[in-house]
Design a protein around this motif. Structure first.
Motif, short mmCIF file in Angstrom:
data_model
loop_
_atom_site.label_atom_id
_atom_site.label_comp_id
_atom_site.label_asym_id
_atom_site.label_seq_id
_atom_site.Cartn_x
_atom_site.Cartn_y
_atom_site.Cartn_z
N LYS A 11 2.76 1.79 -3.35
CA LYS A 11 1.88 2.22 -4.44
C LYS A 11 1.44 3.65 -4.23
O LYS A 11 1.38 4.45 -5.19
CB LYS A 11 0.67 1.29 -4.52
N LEU A 12 1.13 3.99 -2.98
CA LEU A 12 0.73 5.37 -2.67
C LEU A 12 1.84 6.34 -3.05
O LEU A 12 1.61 7.36 -3.71
CB LEU A 12 0.42 5.46 -1.18
N PHE A 52 0.84 -1.21 0.00
CA PHE A 52 0.00 0.00 0.00
C PHE A 52 0.87 1.24 0.00
O PHE A 52 0.64 2.18 -0.77
CB PHE A 52 -0.91 -0.01 1.23
N TRP A 53 1.88 1.25 0.86
CA TRP A 53 2.72 2.45 1.00
C TRP A 53 3.49 2.73 -0.28
O TRP A 53 3.57 3.87 -0.72
CB TRP A 53 3.67 2.28 2.18
#
Lengths: 519, 123, 256
Positions: A413-414, A410-411
């Motif tokens: 990709k963010l 998640f991190w």
């Protein structure tokens, strides 16, 4: 400096060298248990040594250069032990260790495992070499070492028709890629008179080396060389339009090898490409090198879209995961190609996170395939009731792969989306194709999860043994833990990107950090 | 176009490398693909030799007894280019061994080495 | 019709690719220009007056192979090992070497004689590679010819008479590799034990790293520190590797 800390990364590499032929020796005189014990002990030691190197570089002494044979560059081969290469080498060691534990039971029914473990060691040595080296020709040798052992491990089960076909397909394209890279090294030798990566960027900035002089040809031809290098690594890293070998090779290899191929091999390829483009061709400042970055962005967008849309139509679980690799490599290429420090650190984190996620997904897919005896997604119906623990691990892995907060990917990709947005200009519109491919990928992965959790309880051929679950557990816990500590993760990415993008710092480290008598 | 005649050998290398890349990508016979890749490596070896050669009465990079090193350095050919070629030749042999073993096994399984007829996987 | 289109495409690809490459070569210096780094190696490889950058090998290529860029060659040897592994992995199961008798004493002893001659020349080419063209790989190829000549001219079954089968060849190959790896690791072990700087595959002592293999072994014609022993290791590795490849490939050929 403490000699053990100083020698640690090289010792890990030399252990792999020893392991490669000791495995064959033990396999011939003592049998497979001895081989497994030896390679287990040696891979565990490499994890230890890589962690020592990480502690040394981050906390104690900082980056340094190891002069192979004692010769400073460009006379000899420099090994650059810095904050970009060392964390990746630890990732390599950990994944090789986890797949080692996994292979012992996974390959129980296969014969001739001595060659399997021997080639695995050589692949590991090749990866260390590629990550650390600061020499263009050494990259060629190491690409061959890593590539040829991977080519042989894909058709390890040589009785399977499709595995041999995947192997020859991968073999032809990978070796062609390495030959194209060899052509570009010859052209670099002609232009710069030296193979050291740091000297290339230094000479583009007007440096005259006491050993190898200045430049010998006009740098207007540099874009051709850059394009050749990008082309060769794009084949190796399976970037569209050279991606077609990857789904075959990664799905037909034994799952323990698929985990390494998909989790490490392609990522190492793209990390080396980043090293060459940024520190060799000075992509941040020199217009010739910047061509490489633009190529990377274009190919990366195509990769992420093509990979994600092919994921929607797959019926084979390993092919689905393999196409997901193509998508994520597209993201990494975009992050590296955007060229900002934020983009590079996001791509770096994505390399690390994707390595763990993809390796664990392939390892669990191997368990599923053993349990159901089929690779079709439809055959997985009801497996969650038969193998609840494994399915839970698979769910966590998949959620991490589609970027579910707060898991590790998640991190990254963010950060990738943020870096594209903050890059400005035409690059900010890249957010659109990226979001589209993230959505496609999520749909495909969630559909697979839905199949796993649907249906009645079914019979399975075998339950996974403890070492297999343990090795997958190690990987999944790394994914969860790194996801819960985003601050630490960001710090690592930031420092690595610093060491990569800061060309003058790299040149000073390799060429000027050491006092030797003038030639 | 070229400033000196001495640059003409580069054209040979360019043409040879291009033909080999074309053949490796587009020929359908696996054995021809392998030969093309091997010849491609040889084209690059030729490029190294061109870049390391010295015209006139050049001597090999082995110092004759009693010769002054600076005189030797001014008349001998480039050992670095020779070194690259020696290394690449050995690596090329390993490539050929690997690909040959795989091609023999492909033939054993499929009875053909034409890529157009081997269609178990979709790519 | 289709072939015609394919060949047009091919000609187009080749013309485009070669003109791009030719464009890249436009600014290159013509043939006959040796770059300063090459001259550096030539000047320093056997420079008795200033030994701080020397490799103690009159043959500059050999000096590059196992001293200046030795780490490349080490892994090039491992790439060759992968090539042997390819053949061994795919064809080992079929290898059953049977002893065939029936050769007369004259044939046997003359074969042994020629064998000894070829092996001797292999050793000579390897050991004198610091002064003449040659090296471990070249010597190993000649060594393999000794065995391959026997396979071709007499029969595979004659090899057990020479005390060689696939298993023994593998063991000998591993012994050669162990020699190479051992010589690579000794400086690292020295550094761990003594605390002073030494680098993997370091050959001669340097101002910044004191470790070194002996340069002269009592009689002046041998020099180069680790170069000769490591070349012998490579010779055994390559010679046995080629022999294994040919044995396995020819056996396969016959049984099908």
């Amino acid at each position: 400096m403490n000699p053990l800390l100083f020698q640690a990364p090289i010792l890990a590499m030399l252990l792999c060298l020893l392991g490669s032929f000791l495995c064959v020796l033990l396999g011939m005189i003592m049998g497979r248990r001895a081989v497994e014990l030896l390679s287990g002990a040696m891979t565990a030691t490499t994890v230890l040594l890589s962690s020592l190197a990480l502690i040394n570089v981050y906390l104690l002494e900082g980056p340094y250069v190891y002069y192979m044979g004692g010769w400073p560059p460009p006379v000899g081969i420099p090994y650059v032990i810095d904050r970009f290469s060392v964390p990746l080498s630890l990732v390599v060691s950990v994944i090789f260790f986890a797949t080692m534990v996994y292979s012992v039971r996974y390959l129980e029914k296969d014969r001739d495992v001595k060659w399997y473990y021997s080639l695995r060691f050589l692949m590991q040595a090749g990866m260390y070499g590629l990550l650390f080296t600061g020499d263009m020709f050494h990259i060629f040798v190491m690409l061959e070492l890593m590539g040829l052992s991977a080519i042989l491990l894909v058709p390890f089960r040589k009785e399977v028709k499709a595995a041999v076909e995947a192997g020859i397909k991968y073999g032809i394209y990978d070796i062609l890629a390495i030959s194209i890279y060899y052509l570009s090294t010859a052209m670099i030798f002609g232009m710069f008179g030296s193979m050291t990566i740091a000297e290339i960027s230094a000479k583009l900035g007007g440096y005259v080396s006491p050993f190898s002089g200045g430049m010998f040809a006009d740098p207007s031809a540099l874009p051709v060389i850059v394009a050749l290098v990008v082309w060769s690594f794009a084949i190796g890293a399976a970037i569209v339009p050279q991606h077609f070998w990857l789904p075959d090779a990664h799905s037909m290899a034994p799952s323990s090898i698929s985990a390494i191929l998909s989790g490490l091999l392609v990522q190492v390829n793209i990390a080396v490409l980043a090293r060459i483009l940024y520190d060799g061709f000075a992509a941040g400042s020199h217009p010739g090198g910047a061509v490489g970055l633009q190529l990377l962005v274009i190919l990366g967008v195509a990769s992420s879209l093509v990979g994600a849309s092919f994921m929607l139509v797959q019926s084979d679980i390993k092919r689905l995961i393999a196409y997901s690799t193509i998508t994520n490599l597209g993201f990494i290429a975009i992050g590296l190609g955007v060229g900002t420090s934020l983009g590079v650190s996001a791509a770096y984190l994505h390399i690390v996170n994707h390595a763990f996620v993809k390796a664990s997904l392939f390892m669990i897919a191997g368990v599923f395939i053993h349990a159901t005896g089929s690779r079709e997604i439809g055959a997985l119906r009801g497996i969650s009731k038969a193998l609840p623990g494994t399915s839970l691990l698979y769910t966590i892995g998949t959620l991490a792969a589609i970027g579910f907060p707060p898991l590790s990917m998640f991190w990254s990709k963010l950060l990738l989306l943020l870096s594209v947005l903050s890059a400005g200009g035409a690059y900010q519109y890249l957010v659109l194709p990226m979001v589209v491919s993230i959505v496609f990928e999520s749909i495909a992965q969630i559909r697979l999860l839905a199949v796993i959790y649907s249906g009645e309880k079914r019979e399975v051929n075998c339950h996974p043994s403890l070492p297999v679950i343990l090795s997958i557990g190690i990987m999944i816990s790394i994914i969860v833990v790194t996801g819960l500590m985003p601050g630490l993760l960001l710090e690592f990415g930031h420092l690595a990107a610093d060491d990569l993008v800061n060309v003058s710092g790299y040149v000073d480290l390799v060429l000027k950090s050491f006092n030797y008598p003038a030639p | 176009m070229f400033s000196t005649v001495g640059q003409l050998p580069y054209v040979l290398v360019a043409i040879m490398a291009s033909i080999c890349i074309y053949a490796a990508l587009f020929k359908s016979n696996l054995f021809k693909k392998m030969l093309a890749i091997f010849l491609m490596t040889d084209a690059v070896n030729l490029l190294f030799i061109i870049q390391g050669y010295r015209l006139g009465n050049a001597i090999p990079p082995i110092i004759p007894p009693g010769m002054d090193p600076s005189e030797f350095a001014s008349i001998a050919v480039d050992p670095l280019a020779h070194y690259f070629v020696v290394t690449a030749v050995v690596i090329g042999l390993a490539e050929v061994a690997t690909l040959t073993a795989l091609i023999i096994y492909t033939y054993k399984h499929y009875g053909t080495i034409e890529t157009k007829k081997i269609k178990e996987l979709r790519g | 019709m289709k072939d015609w289109r394919a060949s047009i495409l091919g000609v187009f690809f080749i013309v485009l690719m070669s003109s791009i490459l030719t464009y890249a070569f436009l600014g290159y210096p013509g043939i006959g220009f040796v770059r300063p780094l090459g001259e550096f190696y030539l000047f320093n490889t056997y420079n008795f007056e200033n030994q701080s950058w020397w490799s103690a090998s009159p043959n500059a290529v050999t000096g590059l192979l196992w001293d200046y860029r030795g780490y490349d060659t080490l892994y090039e040897t491992m790439v060759f090992y992968v090539g042997i592994a390819a053949v061994a992995m795919f064809f080992e199961g079929h290898a059953k070497l049977r002893k065939t008798g029936g050769m007369t004493v004259i044939v046997r002893s003359s074969a042994r004689l020629i064998f000894v001659f070829i092996i001797t020349s292999a050793f000579a080419i390897t050991i004198f590679s610091i002064k003449t063209p040659g090296g471990g790989f070249q010597g190993g190829s000649i060594m393999a010819i000794a065995y391959i000549a026997i396979i071709v001219s007499l029969s595979r079954g004659f090899l057990p008479e020479m005390d060689l089968d696939v298993e023994k060849a593998h063991l000998a190959k591993i012994a050669g590799l162990a020699l190479i790896a051992g010589l690579t690791i000794v400086p690292v072990v020295y550094s761990l034990a003594s605390g002073s700087a030494a680098y993997a595959l370091q050959n001669l002592p340097k101002a910044w790293a004191p470790f070194g293999y002996p340069t002269f072994l009592g009689f002046a014609s041998l020099s180069g520190g680790l170069i000769i022993p490591i070349q012998l290791g490579e010779m055994i590795h390559v010679g046995m590797g080629f022999t294994i490849m040919f044995l396995l490939l020819t056996l396969k050929d016959k049984e099908d």
